[in-house]
Design a protein around this motif. Sequence first.
Motif, PDB file in Angstrom:
ATOM      1  N   TYR A 212       0.568  -1.165   0.124  1.00 19.49           N
ATOM      2  CA  TYR A 212       0.024  -0.228  -0.315  1.00 19.49           C
ATOM      3  C   TYR A 212       0.724   1.450   0.229  1.00 19.49           C
ATOM      4  CZ  TYR A 212       0.806   0.044   5.118  1.00 19.49           C
ATOM      5  OH  TYR A 212       1.225   0.708   6.550  1.00 19.49           O
TER       6      TYR A 212
ATOM      7  N   THR B 285      -4.632  10.071  -2.375  1.00 21.68           N
ATOM      8  CA  THR B 285      -6.293   9.371  -2.002  1.00 21.68           C
ATOM      9  C   THR B 285      -7.362   9.366  -3.181  1.00 21.68           C
ATOM     10  OG1 THR B 285      -5.919  11.842  -1.477  1.00 21.68           O
ATOM     11  CG2 THR B 285      -5.407  10.021   0.228  1.00 21.68           C
TER      12      THR B 285
ATOM     13  N   TYR C 191      -7.498   8.419  -6.199  1.00 20.69           N
ATOM     14  CA  TYR C 191      -7.252   7.002  -6.902  1.00 20.69           C
ATOM     15  C   TYR C 191      -7.691   5.798  -5.719  1.00 20.69           C
ATOM     16  CZ  TYR C 191      -6.264   9.824 -10.943  1.00 20.69           C
ATOM     17  OH  TYR C 191      -5.785  11.039 -11.858  1.00 20.69           O
ATOM     18  N   THR C 192      -8.642   4.856  -6.662  1.00 21.73           N
ATOM     19  CA  THR C 192      -9.143   3.794  -5.630  1.00 21.73           C
ATOM     20  C   THR C 192      -7.951   2.974  -5.742  1.00 21.73           C
ATOM     21  OG1 THR C 192     -10.611   3.066  -7.451  1.00 21.73           O
ATOM     22  CG2 THR C 192     -11.220   4.507  -5.632  1.00 21.73           C
TER      23      THR C 192
ATOM     24  N   TYR D 271      -4.467   2.933  -5.228  1.00 23.23           N
ATOM     25  CA  TYR D 271      -3.749   3.562  -4.768  1.00 23.23           C
ATOM     26  C   TYR D 271      -4.265   3.429  -3.184  1.00 23.23           C
ATOM     27  CZ  TYR D 271      -1.602   5.468  -8.449  1.00 23.23           C
ATOM     28  OH  TYR D 271      -1.587   5.664  -9.326  1.00 23.23           O
ATOM     29  N   ARG D 272      -3.888   1.926  -2.438  1.00 21.28           N
ATOM     30  CA  ARG D 272      -4.282   1.518  -0.614  1.00 21.28           C
ATOM     31  C   ARG D 272      -3.838   2.791  -0.077  1.00 21.28           C
ATOM     32  NH1 ARG D 272      -8.633  -1.372  -2.681  1.00 21.28           N
ATOM     33  NH2 ARG D 272      -8.092  -2.472  -4.814  1.00 21.28           N
ATOM     34  N   ARG D 273      -4.291   2.958   0.917  1.00 18.53           N
ATOM     35  CA  ARG D 273      -3.671   3.626   1.725  1.00 18.53           C
ATOM     36  C   ARG D 273      -4.101   2.655   3.325  1.00 18.53           C
ATOM     37  NH1 ARG D 273      -3.825   8.933   1.855  1.00 18.53           N
ATOM     38  NH2 ARG D 273      -2.158   8.048   2.974  1.00 18.53           N
TER      39      ARG D 273
ATOM     40  N   GLN E 180      -6.424  -9.153  -3.812  1.00 17.47           N
ATOM     41  CA  GLN E 180      -8.078  -7.851  -3.768  1.00 17.47           C
ATOM     42  C   GLN E 180      -9.167  -8.247  -4.465  1.00 17.47           C
ATOM     43  OE1 GLN E 180      -7.511  -4.625  -3.024  1.00 17.47           O
ATOM     44  NE2 GLN E 180      -5.221  -5.437  -1.278  1.00 17.47           N
TER      45      GLN E 180
ATOM     46  N   ASN F  78     -16.516  -4.002   3.738  1.00 23.60           N
ATOM     47  CA  ASN F  78     -16.191  -3.543   2.231  1.00 23.60           C
ATOM     48  C   ASN F  78     -14.547  -2.565   2.777  1.00 23.60           C
ATOM     49  OD1 ASN F  78     -15.974  -2.395  -0.937  1.00 23.60           O
ATOM     50  ND2 ASN F  78     -16.521  -0.416   0.512  1.00 23.60           N
ATOM     51  N   ASN F  79     -13.433  -3.367   1.891  1.00 18.57           N
ATOM     52  CA  ASN F  79     -12.236  -2.492   2.204  1.00 18.57           C
ATOM     53  C   ASN F  79     -11.590  -3.372   3.180  1.00 18.57           C
ATOM     54  OD1 ASN F  79     -11.633  -1.273  -0.620  1.00 18.57           O
ATOM     55  ND2 ASN F  79     -13.059   0.485   0.338  1.00 18.57           N
TER      56      ASN F  79
ATOM     57  N   GLU G  97     -13.544  -5.924  -1.545  1.00 15.62           N
ATOM     58  CA  GLU G  97     -13.999  -3.948  -2.190  1.00 15.62           C
ATOM     59  C   GLU G  97     -14.885  -4.498  -3.004  1.00 15.62           C
ATOM     60  OE1 GLU G  97     -11.526  -2.201  -3.852  1.00 15.62           O
ATOM     61  OE2 GLU G  97     -10.154  -3.138  -4.652  1.00 15.62           O
TER      62      GLU G  97
ATOM     63  N   ILE H 129     -16.266  -2.859  -6.477  1.00 14.33           N
ATOM     64  CA  ILE H 129     -16.262  -1.806  -7.341  1.00 14.33           C
ATOM     65  C   ILE H 129     -17.334  -1.593  -8.430  1.00 14.33           C
ATOM     66  CG2 ILE H 129     -13.743  -2.631  -7.043  1.00 14.33           C
ATOM     67  CD1 ILE H 129     -13.501  -4.886  -8.584  1.00 14.33           C
TER      68      ILE H 129
END
Length: 260
Positions: free
Chosen positions: A48, A73, A75-76, A78-80, A87, A116-117, A128, A130
């Motif tokens: 991430y 932040t 674009y989904t 990219y994981r935070r 995934q 979710n997530n 998730e 999508i």
Amino acid sequence: MPELPAPGYPADVRARLDADAKEVIARYPDARSALLPLLHLVQSEEGYVTRTGVRFCAETLGLTTAEVTAVATFYTMYRRKASGDYQVGVCTNTLCAVMGGDAIFDELKEHLGVGNNETTEDGKVTLEHIECNAACDFAPVVMVNWEFFDNQTPESAKAMVDDLRAGRPVSPTRGAPLCTFKETARILAGFPDEREGAVEASGGAGPASLTGLRLAKGEAAGRIVSPRHAEVPAGRPGTDQQTSAPDPAGPGTAGSEEGE
């Protein structure tokens, strides 16, 4: 309290990432245009986009950490936060939803014990929902690390995630063999997939998706009946008191002006 500055990568990791980043940046006339692939690169390192990864991108491209964070932040992809090796994304957009995507997503949440997530306790699967995957002719669709699993059911989806968690081989319906999310991120950063046969196994569009293209090329695409070829009731004005039946040859044939 203000957050302390992000730590840097260890020297050996930094040297390796510097070399990779130099290769990526060389593809662009403006260095800051390499931000998206560099975010994939740092994501391939830790799974991430960490604060350390944001710092690396900012220092490498001459940006502020705020500028990098704004992109990461947005674009989904990219994981935070830390996520699983796989995934698992369930399409819940309109067509997939009505074909069973909502049911698949709900049953996977219960089956995996996550929302979710969220990621399973063993760190294997992140679930998730999508948006559209542009594979509507295979609805409902589930994706694992961006590889397609078409025409899914709740039962097939649950069996698939069980196999992923158990380490059993899982093959996409079409496309390259599965690899981990970190390996996928490196490919998305622009580095070649060096696994034997992986590139040749890449998937394509389904038959329904290609019908319009085949028609545009003048190729046969099966019979397509226009609503205007439906039977016209006898006595309707303009029909000369006759019943007009559909052209048995279908539109697009010689003498069929409607099919031109």
